[in-house]
Scaffold this active site. Structure first.
Site, PDB file in Angstrom:
ATOM      1  N   HIS A  59     -10.091   1.102   1.671  1.00 53.91           N
ATOM      2  CA  HIS A  59      -9.685   2.472   2.029  1.00 53.91           C
ATOM      3  C   HIS A  59     -10.907   3.362   2.221  1.00 53.91           C
ATOM      4  O   HIS A  59     -10.917   4.220   3.109  1.00 53.91           O
ATOM      5  CB  HIS A  59      -8.789   3.079   0.945  1.00 53.91           C
ATOM      6  CG  HIS A  59      -7.350   2.702   1.046  1.00 53.91           C
ATOM      7  ND1 HIS A  59      -6.572   3.018   2.134  1.00 53.91           N
ATOM      8  CD2 HIS A  59      -6.522   2.047   0.182  1.00 53.91           C
ATOM      9  CE1 HIS A  59      -5.337   2.574   1.937  1.00 53.91           C
ATOM     10  NE2 HIS A  59      -5.279   1.980   0.759  1.00 53.91           N
ATOM     11  N   HIS A  83      -9.025  -3.880  -2.144  1.00 58.27           N
ATOM     12  CA  HIS A  83      -8.056  -3.108  -1.350  1.00 58.27           C
ATOM     13  C   HIS A  83      -8.454  -1.627  -1.332  1.00 58.27           C
ATOM     14  O   HIS A  83      -8.480  -0.996  -0.276  1.00 58.27           O
ATOM     15  CB  HIS A  83      -6.653  -3.305  -1.950  1.00 58.27           C
ATOM     16  CG  HIS A  83      -5.574  -2.514  -1.281  1.00 58.27           C
ATOM     17  ND1 HIS A  83      -4.536  -3.109  -0.591  1.00 58.27           N
ATOM     18  CD2 HIS A  83      -5.353  -1.170  -1.192  1.00 58.27           C
ATOM     19  CE1 HIS A  83      -3.737  -2.166  -0.105  1.00 58.27           C
ATOM     20  NE2 HIS A  83      -4.205  -0.977  -0.461  1.00 58.27           N
ATOM     21  N   GLU A  84      -8.767  -1.084  -2.501  1.00 57.83           N
ATOM     22  CA  GLU A  84      -9.121   0.342  -2.586  1.00 57.83           C
ATOM     23  C   GLU A  84     -10.468   0.605  -1.910  1.00 57.83           C
ATOM     24  O   GLU A  84     -10.658   1.612  -1.241  1.00 57.83           O
ATOM     25  CB  GLU A  84      -9.140   0.815  -4.043  1.00 57.83           C
ATOM     26  CG  GLU A  84      -7.798   0.720  -4.757  1.00 57.83           C
ATOM     27  CD  GLU A  84      -6.658   1.382  -4.002  1.00 57.83           C
ATOM     28  OE1 GLU A  84      -6.881   2.414  -3.336  1.00 57.83           O
ATOM     29  OE2 GLU A  84      -5.532   0.853  -4.041  1.00 57.83           O
ATOM     30  N   CYS A 128       0.848  -1.192   0.000  1.00 51.64           N
ATOM     31  CA  CYS A 128       0.000   0.000   0.000  1.00 51.64           C
ATOM     32  C   CYS A 128       0.881   1.238   0.000  1.00 51.64           C
ATOM     33  O   CYS A 128       1.869   1.289   0.728  1.00 51.64           O
ATOM     34  CB  CYS A 128      -0.896  -0.029   1.239  1.00 51.64           C
ATOM     35  SG  CYS A 128      -1.983   1.393   1.371  1.00 51.64           S
TER      36      CYS A 128
HETATM   37 ZN    ZN Z   1      -3.673   1.027  -0.093  1.00 53.29          ZN
END
Ligand code: ZN
Length: 153
Positions: free
Chosen positions: A138, A134-135, A92
């Site tokens: 966030h 993953h995004e 990341c």
């Molecule tokens: Zn990330």
């Protein structure tokens, strides 16, 4: 304009972001700057919270590998996660030097708006599904270190 990328300790990374409207101030500039910032950092994805904007927006540059792959994801929702659980290494831009294995669904169905605020509904699988998950995390204030199976480096 290349923007500073927030790191682990910054509280904004832990915000659950809000959906935005089409008339969000300076949205096109923000998207352009996020793409530039991501590319400059050799990233494959960047969420708005990583540059200090707690809104439901992320960009990816998988379009470099897969022509026509969407680059801008606004107000993303994961509709369902299906298929097998796959364990792979992740990194990341907000966690420099950390790498570790995370379990992700192999196939996801997502709803989002593209940069023209056209509503999209798509299935993605394997590597692309991982990057999107993953995004998306966030946008929910979740970092991959929260989900680590093993930790390296
Ligand atoms: Zn990330």
């Amino acid at each position: 304009m290349i923007l500073p990328i927030l790191t682990q300790e910054h509280p904004t990374l832990r915000f659950k972001t809000v959906d935005i409207m089409e008339n969000y101030p300076n949205l096109n500039t923000l998207i352009t700057d996020m793409k530039e910032t991501m590319r400059a950092a050799n990233g494959i994805g960047l969420a708005a919270s990583q540059i200090g904007e707690p809104i439901n927006l992320f960009v990816s540059c998988l379009c470099d590998y897969i022509p026509g792959f969407p680059e801008v994801f606004i107000n993303t929702k994961i509709i369902q996660m299906v298929g097998e659980t796959v364990i792979e290494n992740e990194e990341c831009l907000s966690l420099p030097g950390i790498k570790g294995k995370v379990a992700r669904a192999d196939i996801i169905q997502i709803e989002y708006f593209d940069e023209n605020f056209k509503k999209m509904n798509e299935y993605h699988h394997s590597y692309i599904a991982r990057v999107i998950q993953h995004e998306y995390d966030h946008t929910q204030g979740i970092l991959f270190i929260d989900k680590l199976i093993t930790k390296k480096g």
